[in-house]
Design a protein around this motif. Structure first.
Motif, PDB file in Angstrom:
ATOM      1  N   ASN A  10      48.784  41.381  36.594  1.00  0.00           N
ATOM      2  CA  ASN A  10      49.537  41.802  35.970  1.00  0.00           C
ATOM      3  C   ASN A  10      49.033  43.252  35.388  1.00  0.00           C
ATOM      4  O   ASN A  10      49.381  43.589  34.381  1.00  0.00           O
ATOM      5  N   ASN A  11      47.991  43.506  35.883  1.00  0.00           N
ATOM      6  CA  ASN A  11      47.067  44.282  34.879  1.00  0.00           C
ATOM      7  C   ASN A  11      46.485  44.741  33.253  1.00  0.00           C
ATOM      8  O   ASN A  11      46.434  45.076  32.521  1.00  0.00           O
ATOM      9  N   SER A  12      46.072  42.634  33.336  1.00  0.00           N
ATOM     10  CA  SER A  12      45.315  42.367  32.544  1.00  0.00           C
ATOM     11  C   SER A  12      44.282  42.402  32.301  1.00  0.00           C
ATOM     12  O   SER A  12      43.715  41.842  33.797  1.00  0.00           O
ATOM     13  N   LEU A  13      43.585  42.885  31.586  1.00  0.00           N
ATOM     14  CA  LEU A  13      42.064  42.855  32.020  1.00  0.00           C
ATOM     15  C   LEU A  13      41.466  42.035  31.007  1.00  0.00           C
ATOM     16  O   LEU A  13      41.851  41.739  29.774  1.00  0.00           O
ATOM     17  N   TYR A  14      40.471  40.954  31.772  1.00  0.00           N
ATOM     18  CA  TYR A  14      39.533  39.969  30.876  1.00  0.00           C
ATOM     19  C   TYR A  14      38.419  40.440  30.583  1.00  0.00           C
ATOM     20  O   TYR A  14      38.075  39.976  31.829  1.00  0.00           O
ATOM     21  N   CYS A  15      37.326  39.749  29.722  1.00  0.00           N
ATOM     22  CA  CYS A  15      35.500  39.640  30.024  1.00  0.00           C
ATOM     23  C   CYS A  15      36.077  38.562  28.855  1.00  0.00           C
ATOM     24  O   CYS A  15      36.626  38.029  27.562  1.00  0.00           O
ATOM     25  N   TRP A  16      34.487  38.218  29.950  1.00  0.00           N
ATOM     26  CA  TRP A  16      33.974  36.950  29.002  1.00  0.00           C
ATOM     27  C   TRP A  16      32.342  37.060  28.689  1.00  0.00           C
ATOM     28  O   TRP A  16      31.786  37.202  30.059  1.00  0.00           O
ATOM     29  N   GLY A  45      45.376  52.497  30.653  1.00  0.00           N
ATOM     30  CA  GLY A  45      46.717  52.204  31.695  1.00  0.00           C
ATOM     31  C   GLY A  45      46.516  51.542  32.822  1.00  0.00           C
ATOM     32  O   GLY A  45      45.421  50.662  32.954  1.00  0.00           O
ATOM     33  N   THR A  46      46.707  51.661  34.636  1.00  0.00           N
ATOM     34  CA  THR A  46      47.229  51.040  35.535  1.00  0.00           C
ATOM     35  C   THR A  46      45.910  50.777  35.685  1.00  0.00           C
ATOM     36  O   THR A  46      44.964  51.595  36.674  1.00  0.00           O
ATOM     37  N   LEU A  47      45.167  49.923  36.176  1.00  0.00           N
ATOM     38  CA  LEU A  47      43.697  49.739  36.900  1.00  0.00           C
ATOM     39  C   LEU A  47      43.859  49.361  38.054  1.00  0.00           C
ATOM     40  O   LEU A  47      44.591  48.679  38.536  1.00  0.00           O
ATOM     41  N   ILE A  48      43.075  49.562  38.706  1.00  0.00           N
ATOM     42  CA  ILE A  48      42.381  49.537  40.160  1.00  0.00           C
ATOM     43  C   ILE A  48      41.063  49.163  40.811  1.00  0.00           C
ATOM     44  O   ILE A  48      41.293  48.520  41.930  1.00  0.00           O
ATOM     45  N   GLU A  49      40.837  49.266  40.069  1.00  0.00           N
ATOM     46  CA  GLU A  49      38.893  49.340  40.106  1.00  0.00           C
ATOM     47  C   GLU A  49      38.096  48.794  38.492  1.00  0.00           C
ATOM     48  O   GLU A  49      38.321  49.264  37.182  1.00  0.00           O
ATOM     49  N   ILE A  50      37.142  47.852  39.428  1.00  0.00           N
ATOM     50  CA  ILE A  50      36.340  47.923  38.009  1.00  0.00           C
ATOM     51  C   ILE A  50      34.628  47.340  37.986  1.00  0.00           C
ATOM     52  O   ILE A  50      34.517  46.528  39.667  1.00  0.00           O
TER      53      ILE A  50
END
Length: 208
Positions: A10-16, A45-50
């Motif tokens: 869903n293009n939701s970016l999470y960090c912890w 934007g629409t993520l494709i890589e991290i």
């Protein structure tokens, strides 16, 4: 090494995890013990890589734009400030579009669609640009002396690249006498590649 980031369909970016250096990217310098949605407050934007280094993270979207955040003591964020960044900041590649991102412990690299390679951050071991040991706070062009499409392999304190023709690897490291090392694979096909913190291995096909 102390934080985790990821994005879903869903293009939701999470960090912890550890966040005292800004590596969570939620606008705070605080540890987070459960996933925090970054894209709820920041539009990247629409993520494709991290990809993540020890204490910094970069994300690439489908427009070829790169956003980074976290510890910036060596300039590894790429915004030129050398100050820790606790929210995603867009990195300036002028009009160029980025194809892929590759992060080391305290340095970062990006492969552009024109096959040029740019890196920034810690260069004390020559992992960005041989014959110079200055840190770089913004992306600089890295001369690879390679023909064909470059495939970067980034370790903790060194950088390698191979070409799509699978015939050579160029390694930047202070361990080499001239700060650079070219490994000739003799035209053999690479079966598997593995990059560790301080070591890069290429498994190649035997001669037929």
């Amino acid at each position: 090494s102390e934080h985790t980031c990821g994005f879903n369909s869903n293009n939701s970016l999470y960090c912890w995890g550890g966040g005292i250096l800004g590596q969570i990217g939620d606008g705070h310098y605080t540890n987070r013990y459960t996933p925090v949605e970054i894209t709820q407050d920041f539009d990247i934007g629409t993520l494709i890589e991290i990809d993540s280094g020890s204490y910094h993270t970069c994300a690439l979207n489908n427009e070829g734009e790169v956003y980074c955040w976290g510890w910036n003591g060596y300039g590894q964020i790429g915004d030129g400030s050398f100050k820790n960044i606790n929210m995603p900041v867009k990195i300036d590649f002028r009009e160029s579009k980025v194809k892929s991102i590759h992060l080391g412990e305290t340095h970062s690299c990006a492969l552009l669609f024109n096959s040029s390679l740019y890196c920034w951050g810690n260069n004390v071991d020559g992992q960005i640009k041989y014959s110079q040991n200055d840190d770089y706070g913004t992306p600089i062009f890295v001369e690879t002396n390679s023909k064909g499409t470059i495939i970067p392999l980034i370790g903790s304190k060194h950088s390698c690249n191979i070409t799509e023709h699978n015939w050579s690897c160029l390694l930047y490291t202070s361990d080499a006498a001239d700060d650079s090392l070219r490994v000739d694979l003799g035209g053999r096909r690479i079966i598997k590649k593995r990059i560790l913190q301080r070591l890069t291995c290429l498994y190649v096909a035997a001669w037929s």
